[in-house]
Design an enzyme around this catalytic site. Structure first.
Site, PDB file in Angstrom:
ATOM      1  N   SER A   1       0.822  -1.208   0.000  1.00 42.67           N
ATOM      2  CA  SER A   1       0.000   0.000   0.000  1.00 42.67           C
ATOM      3  C   SER A   1       0.851   1.252   0.000  1.00 42.67           C
ATOM      4  O   SER A   1       0.395   2.321  -0.408  1.00 42.67           O
ATOM      5  CB  SER A   1      -0.893   0.011   1.243  1.00 42.67           C
ATOM      6  OG  SER A   1      -0.108   0.134   2.419  1.00 42.67           O
TER       7      SER A   1
ATOM      8  N   SER B   1       3.689  -2.615   4.834  1.00 48.17           N
ATOM      9  CA  SER B   1       3.838  -3.260   3.530  1.00 48.17           C
ATOM     10  C   SER B   1       5.193  -2.961   2.895  1.00 48.17           C
ATOM     11  O   SER B   1       5.752  -3.819   2.189  1.00 48.17           O
ATOM     12  CB  SER B   1       2.702  -2.847   2.594  1.00 48.17           C
ATOM     13  OG  SER B   1       2.714  -1.459   2.355  1.00 48.17           O
TER      14      SER B   1
ATOM     15  N   GLU C   1     -29.653 -57.684  14.188  1.00 47.28           N
ATOM     16  CA  GLU C   1     -28.825 -57.293  13.042  1.00 47.28           C
ATOM     17  C   GLU C   1     -27.780 -58.355  12.724  1.00 47.28           C
ATOM     18  O   GLU C   1     -27.528 -58.671  11.551  1.00 47.28           O
ATOM     19  CB  GLU C   1     -28.115 -55.955  13.316  1.00 47.28           C
ATOM     20  CG  GLU C   1     -29.056 -54.789  13.517  1.00 47.28           C
ATOM     21  CD  GLU C   1     -29.368 -54.522  14.977  1.00 47.28           C
ATOM     22  OE1 GLU C   1     -29.403 -53.337  15.353  1.00 47.28           O
ATOM     23  OE2 GLU C   1     -29.558 -55.496  15.741  1.00 47.28           O
TER      24      GLU C   1
END
Length: 524
Positions: free
Chosen positions: A18, A23, A429
């Site tokens: 920027s 930065s 089952e």
């Protein structure tokens, strides 16, 4: 600085620049670390002098021998046109530019210069706004990385001063009408005057919150479509809801998440309007998204000519095995959202409602025998219920099971025989799976469906997984030993196979059989 950027040595990366101190330090630090950065600057066009920042960054890149890419957009105009706030619009457009730049340059990584101060401000801002999580700025997000999150502003400025490197000051950084600037210039200095480590503490909180969030989000992601939501911890429900709503493209406030999660946890109904005017509801332990039509079915079978198709009307009644009931009560118990109840397909005769087009359908007593309707799954549960009745007659726990092959034919049957055999492992089952394996000549039942009247226990679920059963369908929930959500959903863990699961199939009949059998045992 050096330690944070050393991993980028020899790598080609896009650095968002920027012109501010953070930065610029990122760009210079990458060069010192031996990286190959491309300086990318995005002009938000929010200040009259913003073009000067772009020119300054381009000149710096040229001075350092670094490739440069510039972009711009009238963020204010875009925000107004799309209904975004300025901060959201700026972030979206900036990151869109950075990722496009990386793709055009053949690079996979974008670096931004967020520091520990940015992290502390973000945590504080989210705390004051009452947001759901305090994770702060993520170190990585997609192809974007933030290597300076542990670096202080003091370290940044000392590094630049040692290099004799200047930077640009954004005039908006002094505007305390902006919440982040107010926190930076007024609030954090006041906090540091009493708590000198406030910035470090807030950044550490973000790290711990991110670790906690990763664990909780993983647990929420393990919630399966069949898992009952009622009774789940609110912390998991909030994250599950956020993922479901986000996946549907819907935004939600933290307070709305809490309200929906609280209603889900206890099975209550809530109707809310989300940001953007989208309605959402929870009812009967289910989330109902906008325009999410329930799974109705149309009559596609032969039936008596006097049965007429229509949708519900006030006063409709249906004769069920347990007695005649109001249709509205039946639909409420089936958890059909109120807004959709008027659209349920029906078949009606002079004697009342004969068929209700839910999945599975609801039949009036004796009505199914008058039609050509056939469903292998229904027939499978019929067979399982017959086995359960046989178990009850033998003074066993009334559970029955059936195994269907790929064509829907019954290839295995079983009922509970624990008392008869003096073996507590002789569950329905296991009997059905064993018989099916013998009939098909293989222990692996990948194309088969296990149908059981009661939610399987961990032992029986384990047997189904070992047999690689492709699908499990059960009737009544098992709050004492259920392994599919009744007590715990074991399929929330990773297994070698992951069968499809459908719970609550003809649950009323299965639960009624259990209740009547145990009442008989107590009388006898």
């Amino acid at each position: 600085m050096g330690d944070a950027l050393r991993p980028y040595r020899g790598r080609r990366v896009v650095a968002g620049v920027s012109g501010g101190a953070d930065s610029v330090a990122l760009l210079r630090g990458l060069l010192d670390a031996g990286a190959e950065p491309l300086a990318a600057h995005f002009d938000h066009m929010l200040r009259p002098d913003s073009a000067q920042d772009a020119a300054w960054v381009e000149a710096l890149a040229a001075e350092l021998g670094v490739p440069y890419a510039g972009g711009q957009a009238d963020v204010g105009r875009v925000a107004q046109a799309r209904g975004w706030n300025l901060e959201e619009a700026a972030r979206r457009l900036r990151y869109s530019f950075l990722t496009r730049t990386a793709k055009a340059a053949g690079m996979e990584t974008v670096l931004t210069a967020h520091t520990r101060r940015d992290q502390a401000e973000t945590v504080l801002m989210r705390l004051l706004r009452g947001e759901a999580v305090l994770t702060g700025i993520a170190p990585r997000w997609g192809g974007v990385e933030r290597p300076l999150l542990a670096v202080t502003r003091e370290e940044i400025e000392a590094y630049l001063q040692a290099l004799g490197q200047d930077w640009r000051e954004d005039s908006t950084n002094a505007d305390t009408a902006l919440t982040r600037v107010w926190l930076r210039l007024d609030v954090l200095p006041l906090l540091r005057s009493r708590f000198p480590a406030a910035e470090e503490t807030l950044a550490a909180l973000a790290g711990r919150a991110a670790e906690d969030e990763a664990v909780l989000t993983g647990l929420a992601a393990a919630i399966q479509p069949h898992t009952p939501l009622s009774g789940q911890p609110p912390a998991l429900l909030r994250r599950w809801l956020r993922a479901e709503l986000g996946g549907a493209g819907l935004k939600v406030h933290a307070g709305q998440l809490r309200e929906l999660a609280a209603a889900l946890a206890v099975g209550e109904t809530r109707h809310l309007t989300l940001p953007g005017g989208q309605p959402v509801s929870v009812t009967g332990g289910q989330l109902v998204l906008p325009a999410a039509r329930p799974n109705f079915s149309a009559p596609d079978f032969d039936h008596p000519a006097e049965w007429q198709g229509r949708t519900p009307q006030p006063g409709d009644r249906i004769r069920l095995p347990g007695g005649t009931r109001r249709l509205s009560d039946v639909l409420a118990e089936a958890r059909v959202p109120r807004d959709w109840r008027s659209q349920v397909p029906l078949l009606v005769s002079a004697q009342g409602v004969q068929w209700v087009g839910l999945r599975p359908p609801v039949w009036a007593a004796g009505a199914r025998a008058q039609t050509g309707w056939h469903d292998p799954l229904w027939a499978g549960m019929d067979a399982a219920l017959a086995q359960a009745r046989a178990a009850a007659a033998a003074q066993e726990v009334p559970v029955g099971a059936a195994v269907l092959d790929a064509s829907g034919a019954v290839v295995g049957l079983g009922r509970n025989r624990s008392r008869e055999c003096g073996d507590m492992t002789r569950h329905a089952e296991l009997e059905a799976l064993r018989q099916a394996a013998g009939v098909l000549g293989t222990p692996y039942l990948s194309d088969c469906t296990l149908v059981v009247t009661l939610e399987p226990c961990p032992m029986c679920l384990g047997a189904a997984l070992e047999a690689r059963v492709g699908r499990i369908v059960y009737g009544a929930a098992n709050p004492k030993a259920g392994a599919l959500g009744g007590v715990h959903d074991l399929l929330g863990h990773r297994w070698g196979v992951q069968p499809q699961v459908q719970g609550g199939y003809r649950a009323g009949e299965c639960a009624r059989l259990l209740k009547e059998a145990f009442a008989g045992f107590r009388r006898g």
